[in-house]
Design an enzyme around this catalytic site. Sequence first.
Site, PDB file in Angstrom:
ATOM      1  N   HIS A 173      12.092  15.993   7.883  1.00 46.28           N
ATOM      2  CA  HIS A 173      12.485  16.048   9.450  1.00 46.28           C
ATOM      3  C   HIS A 173      10.817  15.181  10.022  1.00 46.28           C
ATOM      4  O   HIS A 173      10.248  16.186   9.064  1.00 46.28           O
ATOM      5  CB  HIS A 173      12.950  17.249  10.384  1.00 46.28           C
ATOM      6  CG  HIS A 173      13.993  17.519  10.626  1.00 46.28           C
ATOM      7  ND1 HIS A 173      14.835  18.569  11.338  1.00 46.28           N
ATOM      8  CD2 HIS A 173      15.286  17.008   8.941  1.00 46.28           C
ATOM      9  CE1 HIS A 173      15.753  18.999  10.356  1.00 46.28           C
ATOM     10  NE2 HIS A 173      15.671  17.581   9.633  1.00 46.28           N
ATOM     11  N   GLU A 183       9.159  16.068  12.191  1.00 48.91           N
ATOM     12  CA  GLU A 183       7.730  16.545  12.416  1.00 48.91           C
ATOM     13  C   GLU A 183       7.466  17.322  11.334  1.00 48.91           C
ATOM     14  O   GLU A 183       6.245  17.486  11.302  1.00 48.91           O
ATOM     15  CB  GLU A 183       8.162  18.392  13.577  1.00 48.91           C
ATOM     16  CG  GLU A 183       9.277  17.451  14.742  1.00 48.91           C
ATOM     17  CD  GLU A 183      10.477  17.440  14.733  1.00 48.91           C
ATOM     18  OE1 GLU A 183      10.901  17.030  13.579  1.00 48.91           O
ATOM     19  OE2 GLU A 183      11.949  18.526  15.056  1.00 48.91           O
ATOM     20  N   CYS A 214      14.645  21.326  15.886  1.00 48.75           N
ATOM     21  CA  CYS A 214      15.528  22.336  15.828  1.00 48.75           C
ATOM     22  C   CYS A 214      14.500  23.199  15.102  1.00 48.75           C
ATOM     23  O   CYS A 214      13.950  23.384  15.465  1.00 48.75           O
ATOM     24  CB  CYS A 214      16.617  21.563  13.945  1.00 48.75           C
ATOM     25  SG  CYS A 214      15.376  21.745  12.952  1.00 48.75           S
ATOM     26  N   CYS A 223      12.160  22.936  12.039  1.00 51.26           N
ATOM     27  CA  CYS A 223      10.852  22.121  12.804  1.00 51.26           C
ATOM     28  C   CYS A 223       9.445  23.127  13.657  1.00 51.26           C
ATOM     29  O   CYS A 223       8.380  23.407  13.934  1.00 51.26           O
ATOM     30  CB  CYS A 223      10.967  21.400  12.778  1.00 51.26           C
ATOM     31  SG  CYS A 223      11.581  20.048  12.147  1.00 51.26           S
TER      32      CYS A 223
HETATM   33 ZN    ZN Z   1      13.863  19.523  12.435  1.00 50.09          ZN
END
Ligand code: ZN
Length: 169
Positions: free
Chosen positions: A68, A70, A98, A101
């Site tokens: 991801h 992040e 999410c 993260c």
């Molecule tokens: Zn994430």
Amino acid sequence: MGSNPTPSAMSVDADAEDLHDPMLLALAEARAALEHHDVPVGAVVLHEGRVIASRHNEREVTHDPSAHAEILAMRDAAAVLGQWRLDDCTLYVTLEPCAMCAGAAVNARLGRLVYGADDPKAGAVTSHFGLLDGAVLNHRVEVIRGIGADEAAELLRSFFRERRSGNPR
Ligand SMILES: [Zn+2]
């Protein structure tokens, strides 16, 4: 961009421009994810007003479930600073993080999060869990939301609309 000649006594809360410029970078990163059919999410890390990391979602292109935006941006930022602690950093991301993260942000002792659109399905900051409020995990991250939210959400909507309409992936 010149320096402010009169240092303000109330220096804590950044003004709107300060928040929007890095978010424009994060939105540009999100658009770059489209080049390899990844969900358009972008993230930027600022340290002392300087951009030290700028990444986008690479899950499809790298076949990495943890890639991801992040996570990648926080990894880059830690490498630049030579330390895992990001307590003097602000993470800008186009979509609400999410659980993975948000968990990584707590583990990095992140100072501040600025995000764009809420993610009612998987968001773990405001929509679900409240992972950054310090109640469950022992670190509180200052959160500012809704910056660049319309553009971030529209990028995602058109991505999923196109995908449903039969384009590959
Ligand atoms: Zn994430």
